[in-house]
Each structure stands twice: as structure tokens, then as C-alpha cells.
Design a protein around this motif. Structure first.
Motif, mmCIF file in Angstrom:
data_model
loop_
_atom_site.group_PDB
_atom_site.id
_atom_site.type_symbol
_atom_site.label_atom_id
_atom_site.label_comp_id
_atom_site.label_asym_id
_atom_site.label_seq_id
_atom_site.Cartn_x
_atom_site.Cartn_y
_atom_site.Cartn_z
ATOM 1 N N GLY A 1 18.931 -43.694 9.537
ATOM 2 C CA GLY A 1 18.023 -42.550 9.630
ATOM 3 C C GLY A 1 18.570 -41.465 10.546
ATOM 4 N N ASP B 1 10.811 -41.360 9.626
ATOM 5 C CA ASP B 1 10.152 -42.662 9.764
ATOM 6 C C ASP B 1 8.833 -42.705 8.971
ATOM 7 N N ALA C 1 17.456 -47.307 4.435
ATOM 8 C CA ALA C 1 16.549 -46.954 5.520
ATOM 9 C C ALA C 1 16.748 -47.934 6.667
ATOM 10 N N SER D 1 17.616 -36.678 3.073
ATOM 11 C CA SER D 1 17.271 -37.403 4.292
ATOM 12 C C SER D 1 15.776 -37.296 4.619
ATOM 13 N N THR E 1 17.897 -41.421 2.090
ATOM 14 C CA THR E 1 17.896 -42.188 3.335
ATOM 15 C C THR E 1 16.575 -41.983 4.068
ATOM 16 N N GLY E 2 16.218 -42.948 4.879
ATOM 17 C CA GLY E 2 14.989 -42.861 5.663
ATOM 18 C C GLY E 2 15.125 -43.617 6.963
ATOM 19 N N GLY E 3 14.096 -43.493 7.807
ATOM 20 C CA GLY E 3 14.097 -44.171 9.095
ATOM 21 C C GLY E 3 13.388 -45.510 9.014
#
Lengths: 165, 421
Positions: free
Chosen positions: A106, A11, A81, A8, A54-56
Motif C-alpha cells: 500500500g 486502507d 494489498a 492505487s 493495489t490497496g492497504g
């Protein structure tokens, strides 16, 4: 259905972090090994093929360098994301990394959890059940290139470039 | 339904009457610009055909002159490509050298209404010329060069309607930092810039803003074509072009009005820009070891003039390295002719040849562990200019020059401030 363990991120993850400038002129292998080295030393060794990132917001912002290829080379099964930078998304298509925008991922995805991604229903969520988020559908023409190894195989077949040596 | 500037340019290039946000368009590329980094072994592929050599330019910029063996080899591969395919628009180490986006500007390569791609994220710089210019990846470049075509996802457009003029001592870099602070990321959107305030911005200022649009995360950033742009282009190229204007009933995701007169100097704090800017007053006092003026965004003649005005009769503080990298050799020559270079050097600046250089941590001005730098270049990401523990602040070239003199982040000294205080 794709299921994998989550790594994880937050942003505005930039491509200088994914692929540091000092490997820009080095081999693909060296670039892959340096993935996220400034902020997560040992990331490339700990990452198992089939894992998910995963990302923001605004994932992959910054340089157009081939950072998406390094994630593909690590065996990333899917990148999700909240939003993905336009140039980075192009590189995901062109290098063949499955990458989708999934608002809310996110905050939902926790480091180490198993996440499942369904490209039939365009939904993602914890593999063990619970809240499922909508994925923005990827146009068929782009999804085909993303899942087909990127643009180079297409250009090889059409005779525009020589097969990889 | 009315269309924005970028929608009209992409529709023309796709051979369609119109495009709509969400469309994926297959477009003809008017100019594909290859740079030295495209010719590294991990980037380049053996090309078997080139669709139209006259629609390809080759500009070496990231590592020029070659600082090491790898760069030297990449340059060799690039020269061989130029030779094989008879590429005419070539900017190798020498008189015509410069950062691609600066060369595109001064040679008029980014024609209004045309489509331009290059494997550098700051390609959006040419949007200042009403050109659909966007950074793409290495494979996209090879596709563009060999097939003459590429694809774009049409994003919705945010329009900035400018009014007023920037106050004295406030630069286009501050306008960018101001907008970054107000609105944050523009991911998944295009930017359109126009309005009555546009006329007050010179071409260097427009290009600074358009270049920095990459840092807002937008796709394309296109400016309206006004008389100043048309005069600029006609002084540089005989090639025909068709500027595009937005339709009166164009659909925007948002319309944002910016009073240029309200903009004040700002500073981006280390490691990111979005959500991480402060007023100059909040940032002053931070000790620095390096100050850098350069890059495609801020190695312009405007920047060198601003720096020279601040440094005239002053000295760079002991313990501070001020590195100035003009964005092109043409800018360098003009700054030399105008006396700016002498002023900078007398003050203690090291003026390098034109190259991307320190901006991307390539060469000539990297940071060591724990150092602090203030830069007017494009990015302040962790590790961008050298060691990951180095801290990079970002501000206008005037503030960078003033900080170099003070040895810490500082505003531009106001003449006779003591007398009037």
C-alpha cells in the motif's frame, strides 16, 4: 511474471465502494461499469485489461457482494494489498480474481507505476527495479481455483450446475 | 496442542482431530441459508442437484415485500427452487419473515458447534450461539447447496475475555464501537468471546456484537456456550447439538481483557468505522435529517425497547424522519404486544415491516444528496444508504432515538437531570 500499471487505493476499501448497492440487482455488465463510481467516476472506462490494483489494510471489507467479479471482469491482472478481508478473499478465489496479500504494498505502490508480480518467488515490486516485497504464498489448492476461473467451472464439470446460458 | 472454539468446530466438520492456523479445511456444511439476493440473474445459476435439502434454508430479507419488478422476479425464482427441491425451512413474505440472521437466531438454526454459511457478511451473527458461521460469496453458496461442502482458511484467534457489566445506558453497540476504536481491524483473524462478563450480556446483546464483528474484518466470531445460551437454544429447537469449549491450553494470537464497566457510548463518524470513532460527547450537536433503527445487528427487541424508553412521552423533532425496522416479524409482534410499537409511533417514528431495507440502501428510507443520518444499523460507508454525498453516523439505538428527538446528535436524556443539576 505479471507486469501492469497500478491503480492505487488506501486502507479499508469496502465493497460498497467497489460495487455500489444500487447495481446489486442489475446485470453483471452494469455492476462492472459502476466499479468505484462513487469515489473515482469513470474508473471502469479508464481501466485497461492487464492493469493492477493495489490497496492497504483490510481490502474488500464489508458486504459479501460480488465485487471481486467486477474487478475480474475489468481485466485486473492482480490485486495486491497489505491485507485482504476474509470474505472478499473467498470471492477472489470463487470468482477467479488473482489476489494476494503483500505487506507494505500500500505504501510502496504509486498510482500509474508499473508493478511486477512474481508468483514463482512470491515477490512484487516496481517493474523498473528496486525494493521488492514478499507476497504471502497462496495455498496451491486456492491458487488453482483463482487462476482457473473460479468455482463455477468446477461445479459445471462435476454436473452440479448447468453450463452458463 | 490445545484448540480454540472455532478450531474445534472446524476440525469436527472437516473430520479431523485438529486444525491449525494456516490450514485450508474442506468442511461439511450443516446449514446453507439462501437469501433473496441469491436469486437475482447475476447471482443465480441453474442448480442440477442439491446435496441435502434438509440442510438448506431459504429466507427472503433484503427486499421484502418486493419493492420492484427485479425483486419480484428474484422472489419467484427462489420460490421455484424451494418447490423443486422440497426445501422445508422457508421464510417468505408473511408471518415468518425476517432478516436471515434474526430468523436464524429465533428459530435456533445456528446450532452450537455447527457450521452455517450464508451469502451475507453479517452471517457471523450466529457466532453468538457458539456456531461457526461466516458470510461467503454467491458461488460459495451454490457450492455449499449443491455439494454440501465448502472450504475455510483457518485463521489465528484473538480472544476477548470479558469482565464486569455494562453501565446503565451503555449498549452492546457501544461495546463494539469501543473495541473498534481500541483495536481497529481484525483482518485475517477469528474472534472468540468469553469470560465471566459474558453472563451479563443477553442474547440480543451478544448477537449485536457478533454481527458487528463483520465490521472488524474478522473471519469467524464465536462465543463461549454458557447456560443462558443452552436455555435459549433448547427453547427453540429439538435438533441435537454439541457445543464446543476452548481447550485450557488453546493458543491465541492475542488475549485482550475488556472491563465492560469501563465502556462508554461512542459514535462512528461518516464513511467508515475503523479508526473513525469518537466519544458521544465529541459528536453531539451534529444536525440530522434521518434517524434509523434497524438491521440484523440492531433491529432486536432490546433495541426497540431502548428506543421506546427514550421516546416515551416525547416527539421526534420537526424535520427529522425516524425510521424503525424490526429485524423480524416475530420481533415486531412481540414489540407490539409489549407496547413499544405504539410508543414509537406516537412519538412520530415510521415503523416498517422486517427487512434489511434502509441499512443497505435497498428500500424504505434512502438518503438524498447532502443529508445527514444517524443509524444503529451495520454500516456507515459512503453511499451505503443512498446518495454518496450523504453522511452517516453510527451509534446505539438509544442514542439514535435521543438524537431523533433533539434533531441533532444527542445523548440519552437523564431523568430529573435538571432537578439534580
Amino acid at each position: 511474471m505479471i507486469t501492469g500499471r497500478v491503480w492505487s487505493f488506501g486502507d479499508h476499501i469496502n465493497t460498497d465502494l467497489i460495487m455500489p448497492g444500487w447495481v446489486y440487482d442489475q446485470s453483471e455488465e452494469a455492476q462492472t461499469k459502476a466499479t468505484f463510481s462513487a469515489v473515482r467516476p469513470g474508473f471502469a472506462d479508464a481501466f485497461t485489461p492487464g492493469d493492477i490494483i493495489t490497496g492497504g489494510l483490510n481490502f474488500g471489507t464489508g458486504s459479501s457482494r460480488p465485487a471481486a467479479r467486477s474487478l475480474r471482469n475489468l481485466g485486473c491482472a492482480c490485486l495486491l494489498a497489505d491485507s485482504i478481508n476474509g470474505i472478499f478473499l473467498r470471492n477472489c478465489v470463487s470468482f477467479g480474481l488473482l489476489a494476494v496479500e503483500c505487506p507494505g504494498i500500500g505504501a510502496l505502490a504509486q498510482e500509474g507505476m508499473d508493478l511486477s508480480v512474481d508468483l514463482e518467488t512470491w515477490q512484487a515490486g516496481p517493474a523498473e527495479g528496486g525494493n521488492r516485497l514478499a507476497i504471502r504464498p497462496v495455498p496451491e489448492s486456492l491458487l488453482k481455483i483463482m487462476q482457473g476461473g473460479g468455482i463455477f467451472p468446477v461445479l459445471e464439470r462435476s454436473g452440479h450446475i448447468a453450463p452458463a446460458g | 496442542m490445545g484448540q480454540t472454539i472455532i478450531e474445534k468446530i472446524l476440525a469436527r466438520a472437516a473430520g479431523r482431530d485438529s486444525v491449525t492456523p494456516g490450514d485450508i479445511v474442506d468442511v461439511a456444511v450443516d446449514l446453507a441459508v439462501l437469501i433473496d439476493t441469491n436469486f437475482y440473474p447475476a447471482a443465480w445459476r441453474e442448480v442440477l442437484k442439491v446435496a441435502a435439502p434438509e440442510k438448506v434454508a431459504v429466507i427472503f430479507d433484503h427486499r421484502t415485500p418486493a419493492p420492484d419488478n427485479r425483486a419480484a422476479e428474484a422472489h419467484r425464482v427462489g420460490r421455484a427452487f424451494v418447490e423443486t427441491y422440497g426445501i422445508e425451512r422457508v421464510h417468505d413474505v408473511g408471518r415468518d419473515m425476517g432478516i436471515a440472521h434474526a430468523v436464524i437466531a429465533e428459530r435456533g438454526y445456528g446450532l452450537p458447534g455447527s457450521v452455517l454459511v450464508c451469502d451475507d457478511s453479517h452471517t457471523c451473527a450466529a457466532g453468538a450461539f457458539n456456531c461457526a458461521a461466516m458470510g461467503v460469496g454467491e458461488p460459495d453458496m451454490i457450492q455449499s447447496v449443491t455439494t454440501g461442502r465448502t472450504w475455510f482458511r483457518v485463521a489465528p484467534t484473538i480472544r476477548y475475555e470479558l469482565t464486569g457489566i455494562l453501565p446503565e445506558g451503555v449498549a452492546a453497540k457501544d461495546l463494539f464501537l469501543w473495541i473498534a476504536g481500541l483495536y481497529g481491524a481484525h483482518t485475517g483473524h477469528n474472534i472468540e468471546v468469553g469470560g465471566p462478563g459474558l453472563a451479563s450480556l443477553g442474547m440480543d446483546a451478544r448477537r449485536t456484537f457478533a454481527t458487528m464483528a463483520a465490521e472488524l474484518g474478522s473471519d469467524f466470531c464465536t462465543f463461549e456456550a454458557d447456560q443462558r445460551l443452552l436455555d435459549f437454544m433448547r427453547a427453540r429447537t429439538d435438533r441435537p447439538f454439541t457445543p464446543q469449549s476452548p481447550d485450557p491450553d488453546a493458543t491465541y494470537a492475542e488475549l485482550r481483557r475488556i472491563d465492560l464497566g469501563a465502556v462508554r457510548p461512542r459514535v462512528a463518524l461518516p464513511h467508515s468505522i475503523l479508526g473513525n470513532t469518537a466519544s458521544l460527547q465529541e459528536a453531539v450537536g451534529e444536525p440530522i435529517q434521518q434517524a434509523f433503527i434497524g438491521s440484523c445487528a440492531n433491529g432486536t427487541l432490546d433495541d426497540l425497547r431502548m428506543a421506546a424508553e427514550v421516546l416515551e412521552g416525547r416527539l421526534v423533532a420537526p424535520g427529522v424522519r425516524l425510521i424503525v425496522t424490526p429485524s423480524s416479524q416475530a420481533v415486531y409482534r412481540e414489540a407490539l404486544r409489549l407496547g413499544y410499537i405504539a410508543t414509537l409511533m406516537e412519538a412520530g417514528a415510521v415503523v416498517t415491516n422486517a427487512t434489511c431495507g434502509a441499512c443497505c440502501g435497498a428500500h424504505m428510507g434512502l438518503l438524498s444528496a447532502g443529508e445527514t443520518c444517524i443509524t444503529s444499523s451495520t454500516r456507515n460507508f459512503r453511499g451505503r444508504m443512498g446518495d454518496p454525498s450523504a453522511r452517516i453516523f453510527m451509534a446505539s439505538s438509544a442514542v439514535v432515538a435521543a438524537s431523533a428527538v433533539a434533531g441533532r446528535i444527542a445523548g440519552v436524556p437523564v431523568p430529573n437531570a435538571e432537578a439534580t443539576a
